[in-house]
Structures are given as C-alpha cells and as structure tokens.
Scaffold this motif. Structure first.
Motif, PDB file in Angstrom:
ATOM      1  N   VAL A 167       2.941  -9.035  -1.362  1.00 29.11           N
ATOM      2  CA  VAL A 167       3.079 -10.439  -1.763  1.00 29.11           C
ATOM      3  C   VAL A 167       2.701 -10.636  -3.226  1.00 29.11           C
ATOM      4  CG1 VAL A 167       2.142 -12.756  -1.421  1.00 29.11           C
ATOM      5  CG2 VAL A 167       2.777 -11.367   0.551  1.00 29.11           C
ATOM      6  N   VAL A 168       1.598 -10.029  -3.656  1.00 27.85           N
ATOM      7  CA  VAL A 168       1.159 -10.186  -5.042  1.00 27.85           C
ATOM      8  C   VAL A 168       2.173  -9.571  -6.000  1.00 27.85           C
ATOM      9  CG1 VAL A 168      -0.617  -9.594  -6.725  1.00 27.85           C
ATOM     10  CG2 VAL A 168      -1.273 -10.303  -4.425  1.00 27.85           C
ATOM     11  N   ASN A 169       2.694  -8.394  -5.637  1.00 23.28           N
ATOM     12  CA  ASN A 169       3.696  -7.761  -6.496  1.00 23.28           C
ATOM     13  C   ASN A 169       4.970  -8.602  -6.584  1.00 23.28           C
ATOM     14  OD1 ASN A 169       2.216  -5.483  -7.271  1.00 23.28           O
ATOM     15  ND2 ASN A 169       2.768  -4.389  -5.415  1.00 23.28           N
ATOM     16  N   LEU A 170       5.359  -9.222  -5.471  1.00 19.43           N
ATOM     17  CA  LEU A 170       6.519 -10.110  -5.500  1.00 19.43           C
ATOM     18  C   LEU A 170       6.245 -11.339  -6.365  1.00 19.43           C
ATOM     19  CD1 LEU A 170       7.762  -9.990  -1.781  1.00 19.43           C
ATOM     20  CD2 LEU A 170       8.959  -9.116  -3.807  1.00 19.43           C
TER      21      LEU A 170
ATOM     22  N   PRO B 263      -2.027  -4.229   3.071  1.00 18.87           N
ATOM     23  CA  PRO B 263      -0.674  -3.839   2.630  1.00 18.87           C
ATOM     24  C   PRO B 263       0.243  -5.027   2.353  1.00 18.87           C
ATOM     25  CG  PRO B 263      -1.381  -2.475   4.464  1.00 18.87           C
ATOM     26  CD  PRO B 263      -2.398  -3.563   4.334  1.00 18.87           C
ATOM     27  N   ILE B 264       0.211  -6.027   3.240  1.00 17.43           N
ATOM     28  CA  ILE B 264       1.067  -7.195   3.040  1.00 17.43           C
ATOM     29  C   ILE B 264       0.633  -7.962   1.793  1.00 17.43           C
ATOM     30  CG2 ILE B 264       1.703  -9.437   3.997  1.00 17.43           C
ATOM     31  CD1 ILE B 264       1.663  -8.156   6.771  1.00 17.43           C
ATOM     32  N   SER B 265      -0.674  -8.023   1.568  1.00 21.93           N
ATOM     33  CA  SER B 265      -1.171  -8.710   0.365  1.00 21.93           C
ATOM     34  C   SER B 265      -0.684  -8.011  -0.897  1.00 21.93           C
ATOM     35  CB  SER B 265      -2.695  -8.759   0.386  1.00 21.93           C
ATOM     36  OG  SER B 265      -3.167  -9.492   1.500  1.00 21.93           O
ATOM     37  N   VAL B 266      -0.677  -6.682  -0.881  1.00 27.54           N
ATOM     38  CA  VAL B 266      -0.164  -5.924  -2.033  1.00 27.54           C
ATOM     39  C   VAL B 266       1.290  -6.296  -2.299  1.00 27.54           C
ATOM     40  CG1 VAL B 266       0.434  -3.630  -2.881  1.00 27.54           C
ATOM     41  CG2 VAL B 266      -1.777  -4.001  -1.792  1.00 27.54           C
TER      42      VAL B 266
ATOM     43  N   TRP C  67      -5.103  -0.896  -5.062  1.00 22.75           N
ATOM     44  CA  TRP C  67      -3.775  -1.397  -5.423  1.00 22.75           C
ATOM     45  C   TRP C  67      -3.762  -2.923  -5.456  1.00 22.75           C
ATOM     46  CZ3 TRP C  67      -0.012   2.086  -2.063  1.00 22.75           C
ATOM     47  CH2 TRP C  67      -0.083   3.399  -2.553  1.00 22.75           C
ATOM     48  N   LEU C  68      -4.409  -3.539  -4.456  1.00 23.64           N
ATOM     49  CA  LEU C  68      -4.433  -5.000  -4.414  1.00 23.64           C
ATOM     50  C   LEU C  68      -5.208  -5.567  -5.606  1.00 23.64           C
ATOM     51  CD1 LEU C  68      -3.903  -7.701  -3.034  1.00 23.64           C
ATOM     52  CD2 LEU C  68      -5.955  -7.314  -1.642  1.00 23.64           C
ATOM     53  N   CYS C  69      -6.360  -4.972  -5.914  1.00 21.27           N
ATOM     54  CA  CYS C  69      -7.156  -5.448  -7.053  1.00 21.27           C
ATOM     55  C   CYS C  69      -6.379  -5.303  -8.360  1.00 21.27           C
ATOM     56  CB  CYS C  69      -8.468  -4.665  -7.147  1.00 21.27           C
ATOM     57  SG  CYS C  69      -9.639  -5.008  -5.819  1.00 21.27           S
ATOM     58  N   SER C  70      -5.697  -4.188  -8.516  1.00 22.53           N
ATOM     59  CA  SER C  70      -4.941  -3.948  -9.732  1.00 22.53           C
ATOM     60  C   SER C  70      -3.751  -4.904  -9.838  1.00 22.53           C
ATOM     61  CB  SER C  70      -4.470  -2.490  -9.778  1.00 22.53           C
ATOM     62  OG  SER C  70      -3.891  -2.190 -11.025  1.00 22.53           O
ATOM     63  N   SER C  71      -3.098  -5.173  -8.707  1.00 26.26           N
ATOM     64  CA  SER C  71      -1.981  -6.126  -8.715  1.00 26.26           C
ATOM     65  C   SER C  71      -2.457  -7.527  -9.064  1.00 26.26           C
ATOM     66  CB  SER C  71      -1.290  -6.136  -7.343  1.00 26.26           C
ATOM     67  OG  SER C  71      -0.564  -4.959  -7.137  1.00 26.26           O
TER      68      SER C  71
ATOM     69  N   MET D 254       6.721  -1.005  -0.599  1.00 23.41           N
ATOM     70  CA  MET D 254       5.340  -0.578  -0.756  1.00 23.41           C
ATOM     71  C   MET D 254       4.442  -1.048   0.377  1.00 23.41           C
ATOM     72  SD  MET D 254       4.611   1.488  -3.092  1.00 23.41           S
ATOM     73  CE  MET D 254       2.830   1.297  -3.022  1.00 23.41           C
ATOM     74  N   VAL D 255       4.874  -2.051   1.146  1.00 21.17           N
ATOM     75  CA  VAL D 255       4.054  -2.549   2.251  1.00 21.17           C
ATOM     76  C   VAL D 255       3.848  -1.481   3.318  1.00 21.17           C
ATOM     77  CG1 VAL D 255       3.890  -4.264   4.096  1.00 21.17           C
ATOM     78  CG2 VAL D 255       4.648  -4.958   1.811  1.00 21.17           C
ATOM     79  N   PRO D 256       4.910  -0.872   3.871  1.00 25.29           N
ATOM     80  CA  PRO D 256       4.669   0.186   4.869  1.00 25.29           C
ATOM     81  C   PRO D 256       4.013   1.425   4.273  1.00 25.29           C
ATOM     82  CG  PRO D 256       7.011   0.030   4.332  1.00 25.29           C
ATOM     83  CD  PRO D 256       6.350  -1.158   3.722  1.00 25.29           C
ATOM     84  N   ILE D 257       4.265   1.697   2.998  1.00 22.77           N
ATOM     85  CA  ILE D 257       3.607   2.835   2.362  1.00 22.77           C
ATOM     86  C   ILE D 257       2.110   2.594   2.263  1.00 22.77           C
ATOM     87  CG2 ILE D 257       3.385   4.133   0.208  1.00 22.77           C
ATOM     88  CD1 ILE D 257       6.350   3.769  -0.247  1.00 22.77           C
ATOM     89  N   ALA D 258       1.735   1.377   1.835  1.00 22.95           N
ATOM     90  CA  ALA D 258       0.307   1.049   1.719  1.00 22.95           C
ATOM     91  C   ALA D 258      -0.379   1.051   3.081  1.00 22.95           C
ATOM     92  CB  ALA D 258       0.146  -0.315   1.045  1.00 22.95           C
TER      93      ALA D 258
END
Length: 305
Positions: free
Chosen positions: A205-208, A200-203, A254-258, A239-243
């Motif tokens: 960070v990448v989006n940011l 979740p945190i990686s998702v 989500w992480l791969c797509s980001s 999105m972090v707590p949601i993920a």
C-alpha cells in the motif's frame, strides 16, 4: 550558420525533455534472494563487508539512516530536474532555430533526408550537452540517488536475513535469539514471517501511494512514463506475496524504508522546504501542493464512485 560545417553558432544549448522522476526506488526493487550453494554469488554477497556492517543496525535505525543519507541526495535530484525543466523554453527556441538552419544547409549542399536528420540530431546532442554543462544539471546527476539507495537497501535486506536465520553471530551468541523475542504488536517474532499479512500488505500500500503521488503530480506524461508507472504499480502489488514469505525483520525494514520514501516525497513538495534546499522555482511547481494532491486524489479515486 548553426553548426560547424556551416559556420559556428552559439546561441545557447538545448536539453531534451527529461523523463519525469519516479519516486526514489521503493523497497520492492530487489527480488527475493534464495539460498544458493556455498561459494555462490549469494553467499559471497551475504559475507561481504557492507552486509556484515549492516548487520549491526536494526530495521528502524536503518530506515532512519536511509533518510539521513538519501534526503540530501533526493533534494539534489529535485534541484537538477528543476533546472532542466526551466531550460525547456530555451530548448524549444533553439530547436526551432536549429531546424531552420539545417534546412537551409540541406538545400544548399543537397543533403538527403537521412543526412539532414542525422546532422540535426548530432548538433542537438552537442548543444544539449553544452547546455547541461552551463547550468550544471547533467541528467546523470539525478540518478545518483538510485545508485546509493538501491545497494543500501539490498545490503540491509541481506544483513537482516542473516540475522534472522542465525547466519550472523557476535561474540559467541546469535542475534537470532534476540530477534525471536524482539518484535512488537502482532509480530513478536522477527525471525518468522507475518502470518497476518499486515506488514506485507502495508508495504504494498505504501509503495502504491508513492507511485500515485508521483503520477498525480504530473500532467501529460509521455507514453513511456505511463508504461513505467503501470509497471511499478504491478511490482508493488507483486511485492506483497514476496514480503509475506520474508522474516518479519526484513518486511518491517521494507515498510519503514517505504514510509521514509513517502515522507521524503511529500516533504520535497513543500515550497518552503524546496526553498530551504535551494531548489529553483519551476512553472509546474504548485504553491499549494498538498491541497492539489488531495484534490487530484479525490477526483481520481473517490468522485468517480
């Protein structure tokens, strides 16, 4: 005269200044989907043909498919935006001349300020439309990426949810059983959420990073663009707590797509790749984009400390 009621005028066409593009919509764009009563809208979506088709793909393969589909559309989007940017000098010149002609007609015909303004805006819209047609760069073409990418992201997320919860079966066996042991590293069970919060945190960070790459490439953003940028940053954090509540299969997708979106944005900064995609040169285009991005990032986040 410039416009029809004062005589025809065809010096060219005007295109209003386009809002800069935000990185293609990241994976946080869709909200968490709760389970609803049978027959509800979510159940209809979960059983729809696109979702059932998406259930046959794994998260990493789906991210690769996303890249194959969206990269050409992203290049087309940049091509359209580059053409619009190159029209700005002509647009400013036509706007100045149109304003002068409107003022002349207003004095001759005794128009009020309201009528003068409305006449100016009406003719500007007409000229802008003609300009977009001439150069084949209507702004709506730059939104095609969103209309393809967002539904695909939603369908894949719901499909992975079905697979992870056992809602999807194939020839009598549940894919959920394979997903339960098909993970890697710290998330061996793809049907369970990531208790370490690494995914979740990686998702987030990448989006940011995607948002910051967009922001650092643009100087003098409008107030609206600044507000949108802050909004997207907030959603990326949300999105972090949601993920963290999602099965690891969804979060991993989500992480791969980001990551794919970030890679696309960086690739489309390359002058050679832009030339390969026939994206027109623009005044704002840098010949050393990666060096400039690093320098801007360093100045904004590191040198201040």
């Amino acid at each position: 005269m410039l416009f029809r009621l004062c005589g025809p005028w065809r010096p060219g066409m005007l295109g209003l200044r386009l809002r800069a593009r935000l990185p293609a919509p990241p994976l946080w764009a869709a909200a968490t989907v709760p389970a609803l009563d049978p027959g509800g809208w979510y159940e209809m979506l979960a059983s729809s043909a696109p979702v059932r088709a998406a259930e046959g793909a794994l998260a990493l393969a789906a991210a690769g498919l996303r890249g194959l589909l969206t990269l050409p559309l992203a290049a087309q989007q940049r091509r359209v935006l580059a053409k619009v940017e190159n029209l700005q000098p002509e647009i400013k010149n036509i706007a100045r001349r149109l304003n002068q002609e409107v003022a002349v007609c207003a004095r001759q015909l005794g128009w009020s300020r309201k009528v003068t303004r409305l006449t100016y805006l009406k003719n500007m819209r007409r000229l802008v439309s003609e300009l977009y047609v001439r150069d084949n760069c209507h702004p709506f073409k730059a939104t095609v990426l969103v209309w393809i990418q967002l539904p695909m992201w939603i369908f894949m997320s719901v499909a992975l949810r079905n697979l992870s919860t056992g809602a999807a079966h194939s020839d009598g066996f549940s894919v959920q059983e394979q997903l339960a042991t098909g993970g890697v590293l710290w998330f061996p069970d793809l049907t369970a959420s990531d208790s370490t919060w690494i995914l979740p945190i990686s998702v987030g960070v990448v989006n940011l990073l995607i948002v910051e790459v967009f922001a650092l490439q643009r100087l003098g953003m409008s107030r609206f663009q600044v507000c949108v940028t802050y909004f997207v940053r907030a959603v990326s954090v949300l999105m972090v707590p949601i993920a963290a509540t999602m099965p690891s299969s969804i979060t991993f997708y989500w992480l791969c797509s980001s990551l794919m979106g970030l890679a696309q944005n960086l690739l489309l900064c390359s002058p050679r790749f832009r030339q390969l995609c026939r994206i027109p040169l623009t005044k704002s285009q840098s010949t050393t984009p990666y060096k400039d991005l690093f320098a801007a990032f360093y100045a904004k986040f590191i040198s201040r400390k």
